[in-house]
Design a protein around this motif. Structure first.
Motif: not given
Length: 303
Positions: A90-91, A94-95, A99-101, A129-130, A132, A151
């Motif tokens: 998962a991490v 995300d990085d 495909t990250g957030r 990519a996602r 937030q 971030d």
């Protein structure tokens, strides 16, 4: 798969060894699966047994078998390692820029056009990519940035002092918004001194535009009479349209019946909008988005 296994091994080596030995009932076969030397596996088992303080394995024929305590710990290790492996995946996802957030904070006034344009530009390169997305006042955004909840932040004014990395991106003109029937509405350009006696609709304290407005009032020698305070540009424009005051707003604004916006005259007529991040290494996804923003600051003006 191998890089995930290596990460899990580094995080929980002795437990991984114990669980694998429990599965095979043999140190040599466990060592082969783990791609470790048999002495390394034996030392890991000895460390685990010393840490727990009770026997975990006993010899059994040409192999080993777990004691009752060993079975309890091996079952728990198997479950825990599964969780660790899922967390590592998962991490890493995300990085990754692909495909990250990206956790992005931004001012309310940038939400209608600027942020969608920037996100679209990033998605053209990284469609999976996602994001937030968090809107808020300048002070709240910096607090979230300091806490690691976001971030990056698109904000104004830019902070000074240690701990921040900043990049100015846009000088955004400010305008005076007046009710359409206001006597000064026909003027091409207005100074703050022209409306010094008016009631003002301002953003609440803690919002970057309020800090900028207060600095401009001080520079112009104007002490504003504050009639109302709001949290977003649409509310402020609505109060102006209702004839309840005049306001300082960023341009271009969303057209609003009953409101006219006139350019400002004076030494300070704009605010600096920029990108802020902590003075530390960013996750790769956030760093990739930062690079897109820095390369295309014109997108802050919207499409």
């Amino acid at each position: 798969m191998e890089d995930v296994d290596e990460a899990v091994q580094a995080l929980a080596g002795p437990l991984r060894v114990l669980a694998t030995v429990a599965e095979h009932g043999h140190v040599t076969r466990a060592a082969q699966e783990l791609r470790l030397g048999q002495p390394t596996v034996s030392r890991a088992l000895a460390r685990a047994q010393r840490a727990v303080g009770v026997p975990l394995l006993v010899p059994h024929g040409r192999g080993v078998r777990l004691t009752a305590a060993g079975r309890v710990l091996a079952e728990a290790a198997h479950r825990a390692l599964g969780e660790v492996e899922r967390a590592v995946r998962a991490v890493r996802a995300d990085d990754s820029p692909d495909t990250g957030r990206v956790a992005l904070g931004f001012l309310h006034t940038l939400g209608a056009a600027a942020v969608p344009a920037l996100v679209r530009a990033f998605h053209e390169q990284h469609p999976a990519a996602r994001f937030q997305l968090t809107q808020g006042a300048a002070g709240a955004l910096l607090a979230q940035l300091a806490a690691g909840d976001v971030d990056l932040a698109l904000t104004s004014p830019l902070p000074t002092g240690p701990g921040w990395r900043t990049r100015a991106l846009l000088e955004q003109p400010l305008v005076l918004a007046l009710p359409a029937e206001h006597p000064l509405a026909g003027r091409d350009r207005l100074a703050l001194g022209d409306v010094a006696g008016e009631e003002f609709v301002l953003f609440e304290h803690g919002y970057g535009l309020r800090e900028t407005a207060d600095a401009m009032f001080a520079e112009a020698g104007v002490v504003p009479r504050v009639a109302f305070e709001g949290q977003d540009a649409d509310t402020v424009r609505g109060l102006v349209a209702a004839g309840l005051g005049v306001a300082l707003l960023p341009a271009p604004g969303s057209p609003r019946p009953g409101v006219v916006e006139r350019p400002l005259a004076g030494p300070s007529t704009s605010r600096t909008v920029g990108l802020v991040w902590r003075d530390e290494e960013l996750p790769r996804a956030a760093a990739a988005f930062r690079d897109v923003v820095l390369a295309r600051p014109e997108l802050l003006r919207g499409p």
